[in-house]
Design an enzyme around this catalytic site. Sequence first.
Site, PDB file in Angstrom:
ATOM      1  N   HIS A  86       5.268  -3.138 -15.784  1.00 49.98           N
ATOM      2  CA  HIS A  86       5.269  -2.096 -14.469  1.00 49.98           C
ATOM      3  C   HIS A  86       7.024  -2.150 -14.302  1.00 49.98           C
ATOM      4  CE1 HIS A  86       4.505   0.172 -11.106  1.00 49.98           C
ATOM      5  NE2 HIS A  86       5.493  -0.396 -10.566  1.00 49.98           N
ATOM      6  N   ASP A  93      -5.505   2.313  -2.049  1.00 51.75           N
ATOM      7  CA  ASP A  93      -4.245   2.321  -2.273  1.00 51.75           C
ATOM      8  C   ASP A  93      -3.377   4.067  -2.048  1.00 51.75           C
ATOM      9  OD1 ASP A  93      -0.997   1.603  -2.580  1.00 51.75           O
ATOM     10  OD2 ASP A  93      -1.538   2.563  -4.502  1.00 51.75           O
ATOM     11  N   ARG A 122       1.889   6.196   4.115  1.00 52.32           N
ATOM     12  CA  ARG A 122       3.244   5.326   4.157  1.00 52.32           C
ATOM     13  C   ARG A 122       4.249   6.280   4.023  1.00 52.32           C
ATOM     14  NH1 ARG A 122       2.649   1.263  -0.230  1.00 52.32           N
ATOM     15  NH2 ARG A 122       4.686   0.822   0.191  1.00 52.32           N
ATOM     16  N   SER A 161       0.540  -2.750  -3.105  1.00 47.77           N
ATOM     17  CA  SER A 161       0.129  -1.500  -3.703  1.00 47.77           C
ATOM     18  C   SER A 161       0.131  -1.594  -5.229  1.00 47.77           C
ATOM     19  CB  SER A 161       1.087  -0.293  -3.194  1.00 47.77           C
ATOM     20  OG  SER A 161       1.089   0.865  -3.968  1.00 47.77           O
ATOM     21  N   LYS A 205      -3.053  -2.252  -8.364  1.00 52.36           N
ATOM     22  CA  LYS A 205      -3.504  -1.344  -9.324  1.00 52.36           C
ATOM     23  C   LYS A 205      -3.490  -2.004 -10.772  1.00 52.36           C
ATOM     24  CE  LYS A 205      -0.596   1.525  -7.315  1.00 52.36           C
ATOM     25  NZ  LYS A 205       0.378   2.386  -6.689  1.00 52.36           N
TER      26      LYS A 205
END
Length: 437
Positions: free
Chosen positions: A93, A172, A179, A194, A198
């Site tokens: 990620h 989320d 947010r 967050s 995932k």
Amino acid sequence: MSTENFDAVDIIRIKRDRGTLSPAQIDWAIDAYTRGVIAEEQMAALNMAILLNGMDRSEISQWTTAMINSGERMDFSSLRNSDGSVKLTTDKHSTGGVGDKITLPLAPLVAVFGVAVPQLSGRGLGHTGGTLDKLEAISGWRAELSNEAMMTQLSEVGAVICAAGAGLAPADKKLYALRDVTGTVEAIPLIASSIMSKKIAEGTGALVLDVKVGSGAFMKTRENALELARTMVNLGTDAGVHTVALLTNMDTPLGLTAGNAIEVEESIEILAGGGPADVVELTIALATEMLAGAGIRDVDVAAALKDGRAMDKWRAMISAQGGDNDAPLPVAKESDVVYAPADGVLTGLDAMDVGVAAWRLGAGRARREDPVQAGAGVRLHAKPGDVVRRGQPLATMLTDTPERFERARPLLESAATIAPMGSRPEMSLILDRIAAT
Ligand code: URA
């Protein structure tokens, strides 16, 4: 009379007064918000209290678990190698940067070594591009896959890059949208939970985080990027996922392209054994970490880029999702050039400026529902460290809508810092490595 276990106002007051929330309070807050029992303004107040006062490690871990529990968890344990052994999974990620096309060559490269790469990705918003937008520049390529199709592709090809289903961590999605409009995106506990909710729900066995730091990144300072990286590594480790983070420089764009089709083109150059040195370096470093996380060491990752094995995997991965590997990539209808204003050494090329320029040219979107132009973007002709001559092309702007040139040009002009001959810019790409503590 309310049948709820807690009261939202009490929970907000605890965080406002720098207290610690119990696991039961956190589970209730996420669940009640998802059910609509906690109102948007109450969750906004709680998010702001978290941004200002922080959360401790156990609170962040519980918050992440509660978000995971709001939806489904994927399970890759049925994936098998040809000898019947369990196929390991590994994923990467990136916190997002300009010109960050690394996922494209990385997923097939890692799959060459027999590890499955389930890469659930997103679309871009603002100045950073989205992996799915880039791949959608390929004729016929489909981002949406059912869980069954994903499993089949992982077992037959070994790599898949597709859209994350709506079922993963739905809390989320709601929280992130809130947010976004309440100035609370930047809270490190909320960013970490967050992202990791995932990734943990996705069910990967190993995870490598590319935490960007610099002008084109979410995290502008090394201190904040380190805190985010450590928080995410701890969350992954606590959830049983082998997690490592690399801190990488995002003061300047990665590679020589920022856009959609042009980033696919550059990724294909990498898979053909060429391409810009920084993209090659980071692709190899991340692949090495992803493989190590799955227990595979002492393999020659660079050789798989040079000898065509990664390219073969790429072609199989693209065609499995309907993409035509042989169709020409879209080309922008119009182009215009930005020239160097002086002789000297290019010591800086601001990633944020280049990213916003690409976005203004049509490569990115301002709202989730906006379309993107596949051919739009910025092609760079020089990188920090290069000697440039006055009047030489620094960047080419690409778009289908030429009225956009004048909004992008000033950004590219101000992006470049040209210093006297002999100057040497600071150019480290990989700044740090963070493993579990
Ligand atoms: N990306 C995410 O998925 N969540 C955040 O909070 C920030 C970036």
